[in-house]
Write a protein that holds these residues in place. Structure first.
Motif: not given
Length: 307
Positions: A2-10, A39-43
């Motif tokens: 989700t967008i939330r995942h990306l915000r936390i990753f950044v 995220l790591e599991n997703h990709y």
């Protein structure tokens, strides 16, 4: 994902630690750790190496960071545009220092007359910083005199402007009707900071003329500029609009460039994906009213030549 995942990753990538990212995002550190694992599991890729309790972003992580920033920027634009439709109209206006000093107050007053309910926020900075704020959706629109480099920004010329060489009436060059560019290397200059559109335009002229100037002052404050010119013997390449009153009062003498090297525009700039709202259209119309500074046509000035 989700967008939330990306915000936390950044946030993790930019702060360098899970704890700092948690503080920035107002969540717990275990939540941050879980998000990165997801995220790591997703990709099916490792995004960070954990070495001696420190995080090091991997090559895959750097690739994701580039894409994530683009996605978040576009998402923020989408959110801002929808919010603008839903809520009371608000316009965040950027202006470069020259425009901010000579036009912005009048422009905002005119805009308020047309849109009395409009809430405005103004930010005055140099061209490069205003460009960054437009790209990061911190501003809706801007009025700049410098060159816009990003292909994601639309720049509409709205006002004519040009630079002059400003100096005190007692300066050695003030009594000359014609000055050669090479003579400028013998005198002190007050210059804008790096990133300024005015400075870039003048430095381009010096480079083409194979002339170097002696920088004695660097300033962003208009009063500091005028004081350096009037009381400290400095010359400055400055927008004619900024010294109109001092020219008419006889405190400052100006030299005009007979070529078109210093002719320029003030631009109305916005992101190509930005909704071009009615207040933005009004802003463009207002700016056209200030099209040309004609007061110098009746004044006696010196002339600068390259030959």
């Amino acid at each position: 994902m989700t967008i939330r995942h990306l915000r936390i990753f950044v946030a993790v990538a930019e702060t360098g630690t899970m704890s700092a990212a948690a503080k920035q995002c107002y969540i717990t550190q275990p939540t941050v750790s879980q998000t990165i694992r997801e995220l790591e599991n997703h990709y099916q890729l490792r995004l960070f190496d954990r070495l001696s309790q420190k995080l090091y972003i991997t090559d895959a992580g750097r690739q994701l960071l580039t894409y994530a920033r683009r996605v978040l920027s576009q998402f923020d634009i989408l959110e801002a545009n929808m919010e603008a439709i839903r809520q009371k109209e608000r316009l965040r206006i950027g202006a470069t220092i020259t425009v901010g000093a000579c036009l912005l107050s009048s422009v905002l007053n005119d805009l308020k007359t047309i849109h009395p309910q409009l809430e405005t926020y103004a930010c005055v900075a140099n061209t490069s910083l205003i460009e960054q704020k437009l790209l990061s959706s911190e501003l809706d629109v801007a009025l700049v005199e410098g060159t816009i480099t990003s292909p994601d920004l639309i720049a509409i010329p709205v006002v004519d402007d040009f630079l002059v060489l400003a100096m005190s009436r007692n300066h050695p060059l003030a009594g000359k009707k014609e000055i050669h560019a090479q003579e400028l290397s013998d005198y002190d200059f007050v210059m804008r900071e790096k990133g300024s559109g005015t400075r870039q335009l003048f430095e381009n002229y010096l480079a083409k003329s194979h002339v170097t100037c002696r920088i004695a002052w660097e300033a962003t404050c208009l009063d500091a500029f005028k004081n350096a010119i009037m009381y400290n013997g400095c010359i400055s390449a400055i927008s004619v609009r900024l010294v109109e009153q001092e020219i008419e009062n006889g405190q400052i003498h100006v030299i005009r460039n007979i070529d078109s090297d210093w002719d320029r525009n003030f631009y109305l700039v916005y992101h190509k994906d930005k909704f071009y709202s009615e207040p933005m259209r009004s802003l463009e119309t207002i700016m056209h009213r200030f099209r040309r500074p004609g007061f110098l046509d009746q004044l006696e000035t010196g002339i600068l030549t390259r030959s």
